[in-house]
Design a protein around this motif. Sequence first.
Motif, PDB file in Angstrom:
ATOM      1  N   ALA A 243     -30.508 -17.807  51.512  1.00 60.71           N
ATOM      2  CA  ALA A 243     -30.666 -19.405  50.840  1.00 60.71           C
ATOM      3  C   ALA A 243     -30.618 -19.430  49.681  1.00 60.71           C
ATOM      4  O   ALA A 243     -30.726 -18.461  48.819  1.00 60.71           O
ATOM      5  CB  ALA A 243     -31.864 -20.117  51.630  1.00 60.71           C
ATOM      6  N   THR A 244     -30.024 -20.634  49.094  1.00 50.98           N
ATOM      7  CA  THR A 244     -29.966 -21.075  47.830  1.00 50.98           C
ATOM      8  C   THR A 244     -31.679 -20.926  47.249  1.00 50.98           C
ATOM      9  O   THR A 244     -32.546 -21.255  47.956  1.00 50.98           O
ATOM     10  CB  THR A 244     -29.288 -22.085  47.267  1.00 50.98           C
ATOM     11  N   THR A 245     -31.649 -21.027  45.802  1.00 47.16           N
ATOM     12  CA  THR A 245     -33.051 -20.972  45.251  1.00 47.16           C
ATOM     13  C   THR A 245     -33.411 -22.511  45.599  1.00 47.16           C
ATOM     14  O   THR A 245     -34.638 -22.829  45.598  1.00 47.16           O
ATOM     15  CB  THR A 245     -32.871 -20.783  43.742  1.00 47.16           C
ATOM     16  N   ARG A 246     -32.854 -23.340  45.630  1.00 48.45           N
ATOM     17  CA  ARG A 246     -33.214 -24.988  45.794  1.00 48.45           C
ATOM     18  C   ARG A 246     -33.759 -25.058  47.269  1.00 48.45           C
ATOM     19  O   ARG A 246     -34.780 -25.677  47.265  1.00 48.45           O
ATOM     20  CB  ARG A 246     -32.050 -25.915  45.521  1.00 48.45           C
ATOM     21  N   ASP A 247     -33.069 -24.173  48.128  1.00 48.25           N
ATOM     22  CA  ASP A 247     -33.375 -24.357  49.400  1.00 48.25           C
ATOM     23  C   ASP A 247     -34.880 -23.615  49.707  1.00 48.25           C
ATOM     24  O   ASP A 247     -35.448 -24.091  50.634  1.00 48.25           O
ATOM     25  CB  ASP A 247     -32.182 -24.036  50.553  1.00 48.25           C
ATOM     26  N   TRP A 248     -34.824 -22.541  49.121  1.00 46.12           N
ATOM     27  CA  TRP A 248     -36.056 -21.827  49.292  1.00 46.12           C
ATOM     28  C   TRP A 248     -37.121 -22.757  48.706  1.00 46.12           C
ATOM     29  O   TRP A 248     -38.398 -22.696  49.547  1.00 46.12           O
ATOM     30  CB  TRP A 248     -36.200 -20.430  48.489  1.00 46.12           C
TER      31      TRP A 248
ATOM     32  N   GLN B 283     -40.140 -32.867  42.155  1.00 46.19           N
ATOM     33  CA  GLN B 283     -39.056 -33.231  41.252  1.00 46.19           C
ATOM     34  C   GLN B 283     -38.866 -31.701  40.401  1.00 46.19           C
ATOM     35  O   GLN B 283     -39.682 -31.104  39.815  1.00 46.19           O
ATOM     36  CB  GLN B 283     -39.288 -34.111  40.048  1.00 46.19           C
ATOM     37  N   ILE B 284     -37.557 -31.397  40.289  1.00 43.93           N
ATOM     38  CA  ILE B 284     -37.360 -30.163  39.476  1.00 43.93           C
ATOM     39  C   ILE B 284     -37.480 -30.435  38.006  1.00 43.93           C
ATOM     40  O   ILE B 284     -36.850 -31.364  37.494  1.00 43.93           O
ATOM     41  CB  ILE B 284     -35.985 -29.541  39.732  1.00 43.93           C
ATOM     42  N   ILE B 285     -38.573 -29.584  37.256  1.00 45.58           N
ATOM     43  CA  ILE B 285     -38.850 -29.779  35.867  1.00 45.58           C
ATOM     44  C   ILE B 285     -38.115 -28.558  35.197  1.00 45.58           C
ATOM     45  O   ILE B 285     -38.200 -28.581  34.050  1.00 45.58           O
ATOM     46  CB  ILE B 285     -40.203 -30.123  35.861  1.00 45.58           C
ATOM     47  N   GLY B 286     -37.793 -27.631  35.860  1.00 51.42           N
ATOM     48  CA  GLY B 286     -37.125 -26.431  35.314  1.00 51.42           C
ATOM     49  C   GLY B 286     -36.234 -25.643  36.104  1.00 51.42           C
ATOM     50  O   GLY B 286     -36.748 -25.408  37.305  1.00 51.42           O
ATOM     51  N   GLU B 287     -35.090 -25.095  35.721  1.00 50.69           N
ATOM     52  CA  GLU B 287     -34.283 -24.406  36.670  1.00 50.69           C
ATOM     53  C   GLU B 287     -33.343 -23.582  35.516  1.00 50.69           C
ATOM     54  O   GLU B 287     -32.677 -24.127  34.878  1.00 50.69           O
ATOM     55  CB  GLU B 287     -33.535 -25.274  37.548  1.00 50.69           C
ATOM     56  N   ARG B 288     -33.148 -22.232  36.247  1.00 55.71           N
ATOM     57  CA  ARG B 288     -32.235 -21.331  35.347  1.00 55.71           C
ATOM     58  C   ARG B 288     -31.965 -20.058  36.231  1.00 55.71           C
ATOM     59  O   ARG B 288     -32.641 -19.753  37.195  1.00 55.71           O
ATOM     60  CB  ARG B 288     -33.057 -20.624  34.087  1.00 55.71           C
ATOM     61  N   TYR B 289     -30.596 -19.758  35.959  1.00 60.18           N
ATOM     62  CA  TYR B 289     -30.033 -18.544  36.622  1.00 60.18           C
ATOM     63  C   TYR B 289     -29.311 -17.801  35.679  1.00 60.18           C
ATOM     64  O   TYR B 289     -29.047 -17.933  34.563  1.00 60.18           O
ATOM     65  CB  TYR B 289     -29.165 -19.160  37.423  1.00 60.18           C
ATOM     66  N   ILE B 290     -29.307 -16.434  36.014  1.00 58.82           N
ATOM     67  CA  ILE B 290     -28.598 -15.430  35.263  1.00 58.82           C
ATOM     68  C   ILE B 290     -27.153 -15.573  35.327  1.00 58.82           C
ATOM     69  O   ILE B 290     -26.815 -16.376  36.229  1.00 58.82           O
ATOM     70  CB  ILE B 290     -29.110 -14.028  35.284  1.00 58.82           C
ATOM     71  N   ARG B 291     -26.349 -15.051  34.617  1.00 58.15           N
ATOM     72  CA  ARG B 291     -24.740 -15.183  34.575  1.00 58.15           C
ATOM     73  C   ARG B 291     -24.207 -14.496  35.892  1.00 58.15           C
ATOM     74  O   ARG B 291     -24.832 -13.739  36.469  1.00 58.15           O
ATOM     75  CB  ARG B 291     -24.174 -14.379  33.558  1.00 58.15           C
ATOM     76  N   GLY B 292     -23.376 -15.395  36.684  1.00 60.42           N
ATOM     77  CA  GLY B 292     -23.073 -14.961  37.904  1.00 60.42           C
ATOM     78  C   GLY B 292     -23.825 -15.627  39.089  1.00 60.42           C
ATOM     79  O   GLY B 292     -23.412 -15.464  40.207  1.00 60.42           O
ATOM     80  N   PHE B 293     -24.874 -16.211  38.848  1.00 60.68           N
ATOM     81  CA  PHE B 293     -25.552 -16.969  39.652  1.00 60.68           C
ATOM     82  C   PHE B 293     -25.755 -18.383  39.531  1.00 60.68           C
ATOM     83  O   PHE B 293     -25.794 -18.884  38.350  1.00 60.68           O
ATOM     84  CB  PHE B 293     -27.095 -16.310  40.196  1.00 60.68           C
ATOM     85  N   SER B 294     -25.893 -18.996  40.380  1.00 60.33           N
ATOM     86  CA  SER B 294     -26.112 -20.618  40.424  1.00 60.33           C
ATOM     87  C   SER B 294     -26.843 -21.356  41.586  1.00 60.33           C
ATOM     88  O   SER B 294     -27.418 -20.772  42.439  1.00 60.33           O
ATOM     89  CB  SER B 294     -24.671 -21.451  40.218  1.00 60.33           C
ATOM     90  N   LYS B 295     -27.177 -22.549  41.336  1.00 62.95           N
ATOM     91  CA  LYS B 295     -27.769 -23.332  42.333  1.00 62.95           C
ATOM     92  C   LYS B 295     -27.104 -23.061  43.843  1.00 62.95           C
ATOM     93  O   LYS B 295     -27.616 -23.677  44.647  1.00 62.95           O
ATOM     94  CB  LYS B 295     -27.628 -24.851  41.952  1.00 62.95           C
ATOM     95  N   ASP B 296     -25.986 -22.628  43.873  1.00 62.55           N
ATOM     96  CA  ASP B 296     -25.038 -22.622  44.946  1.00 62.55           C
ATOM     97  C   ASP B 296     -25.247 -21.090  45.422  1.00 62.55           C
ATOM     98  O   ASP B 296     -24.678 -20.854  46.668  1.00 62.55           O
ATOM     99  CB  ASP B 296     -23.740 -22.943  44.956  1.00 62.55           C
ATOM    100  N   THR B 297     -25.786 -20.177  44.955  1.00 62.60           N
ATOM    101  CA  THR B 297     -25.679 -18.809  45.358  1.00 62.60           C
ATOM    102  C   THR B 297     -26.915 -18.578  46.306  1.00 62.60           C
ATOM    103  O   THR B 297     -28.075 -18.860  46.049  1.00 62.60           O
ATOM    104  CB  THR B 297     -25.924 -17.718  44.137  1.00 62.60           C
ATOM    105  N   LYS B 298     -26.399 -17.925  47.609  1.00 60.88           N
ATOM    106  CA  LYS B 298     -27.419 -17.559  48.454  1.00 60.88           C
ATOM    107  C   LYS B 298     -27.924 -16.385  48.107  1.00 60.88           C
ATOM    108  O   LYS B 298     -27.298 -15.530  47.652  1.00 60.88           O
ATOM    109  CB  LYS B 298     -26.642 -17.547  49.897  1.00 60.88           C
ATOM    110  N   ILE B 299     -29.456 -16.327  48.060  1.00 59.75           N
ATOM    111  CA  ILE B 299     -30.299 -15.164  47.740  1.00 59.75           C
ATOM    112  C   ILE B 299     -30.805 -14.649  48.907  1.00 59.75           C
ATOM    113  O   ILE B 299     -31.384 -15.246  49.674  1.00 59.75           O
ATOM    114  CB  ILE B 299     -31.131 -15.513  46.653  1.00 59.75           C
ATOM    115  N   LEU B 300     -31.030 -13.460  49.218  1.00 57.91           N
ATOM    116  CA  LEU B 300     -31.682 -12.698  50.200  1.00 57.91           C
ATOM    117  C   LEU B 300     -32.954 -12.700  50.034  1.00 57.91           C
ATOM    118  O   LEU B 300     -33.554 -12.312  49.097  1.00 57.91           O
ATOM    119  CB  LEU B 300     -31.087 -11.200  50.474  1.00 57.91           C
TER     120      LEU B 300
END
Length: 444
Positions: free
Chosen positions: A336-341, A167-184
Motif C-alpha cells: 500500500a502507499t504510505t498514506r493508505d498505511w 490531518q497530515i502535518i508532515g510528509e516526505r519521501y526520498i527521490r524515486g518515491f512519492s505518495k503514490d508509491t506502493k510499499i511492501l
Amino acid sequence: MKKTKLLLGIVLVGIIAAAYFNYPKLNLISGYASKNMASTVFIADRDPVDITLNDNEMPLINLADCEVSQEGTSATANVYGLMPRTAVYKEGLGAVLTNKEFSKHNFDIVPNRFQVQDSLPFPYGNNGVIDTVLENVAYDKLEVAFENAFQDPEQKTRSLLVVHKNQIIGERYIRGFSKDTKILGWSMTKSILGTIYGILEYQDEIDMEFKPFAKEMSMKNHKPDITLNHLLRMQSGLEWDENYFKISDVTKMLFLDSDMTLAQRYKKVVAEPTEVWNYSSGTTNLLSGILREQFATHQEYLDFPYRELIDKIGMNSMLLETDLSGNFILSSYGWATTRDWAKFGLLYLNKGDWNGKRIFSESWSDYVAKPTINSNGTYGAHFWLNAEGKYEDIPTDLYSVNGFQGQRIFIIPSKDLVVVRTGLKEQTDEQFNTLLKEIIASIR
C-alpha cells in the motif's frame, strides 16, 4: 609435493562440503530475489535496476542474477546459473513463486474491488489533503525531526508521514518515491489479518474463544484447547522456528510451500497454550487458512478483506498477495502507499469508527493493545506494544504495526498521533525512540 596434494585435497573436500550444505540455500536465495523482483516491478511499478541495487542488495540475496520478462510479467533468478526460480505476476493476486505444482493451480478467481471515487480529502477520501495550519503544532520542530530521519543515508528511510487530529502535518519521501508509491509492509500485513478477525467478531460471525482444532482430539497434547485468541497472541504452544538466516520453518514456508496455511497447522505442540510466547509467521498464515474456512466459496474469502476493510476505508492502493493455493499470505505480503498505511493506523486511533461508519467494535482496539502473557509487554494481538516502556521517552499507550526493514505504523492515542515510517533497514529501539520523541516535542 605430498603436502601440496594433501592441502589441495583438503581444500577440495572443503569446497564440496560447502557446496553440499549450502546448495539447498540457493533455492531460498533465488526464490527471494525473483519473488521480490516480480512483486516490486509489477505491483509498485519500480525499475528493475533500482531494485537490484537497493531492495535485493543484501547479504546472500545479492548473489542472485535476476531477469524480468515484461511480456510474461515474471522474474527469474539464479545463483551462478544454479537453482533458477521464477515468480509470476497475476493482476489482483500479486506475484507467486512457481514450482512443480504450478500448472495445477487456478488463477482465474481474483478479488472483486469495491472502490468508490469521492471528493473528500485525506483521510476519508483521496482528493488531496487538508492544508490548514494547526495552532498547537510547532512546524519548525517537526521539520527537525524529518531532517534527522532522512539526513543519514545509512538509516535508509524511504517515507515518513505524521498525522495529528486526522490531518497530515508532515510528509516526505526520498527521490524515486512519492505518495503514490506502493510499499511492501512485510509483517505489517499481520495486523491486517488480525483486523479481519475483529471485523468478523463485530459482525457476530466468530468468537475469539473459537477452537479451530477442537475436532482433532488427542490425549497427548493440548492442541484441541488452542483458541483464536491464543493464535492471535502468538501463544498457541505450537512449534515454530522464525529464523530468516537459515533453512527454517519460515523460509521453507515462504519460498517452497504451495499452501502456506499448512506450515504451522501440522506442527507438534511443545507447550500448553499461554505457557510461551513465540512470534510466528506460520501462525498468521494458519489463521489465514482458518479464515478461508469461514466462507462458503473461495471468491467470498478473497472479497471479504477488500469489501469490509480495505476499500471501505479507502485504502485503494492496497494489494494482498496470495500463495499458489489462493490463500492470502497475510504474514508478509501486503502492499500500500504510505498514506493508505496511515489510514489503517487512523482506523485504530479512532477505535474502529471511519467517518461515522463502524468497522469493528470500539473494544477491539483495546483488545489488540492488551499485553500478551510472557511477551514482556511488547505484544498484544497481532500488534506490538510499548506497555513496559521499550521506547523510554514515549507514552506507554503506544501500539504499533511492525514489519521487516523498519516498516512501522505507530499509534499514540494520548497524543492523537499516527506516524508511518517505511524504509530499507531496521532501526534500533533507540532510533525509533528519538524519532518519536522529536515528533511529539513539536506538538503542544
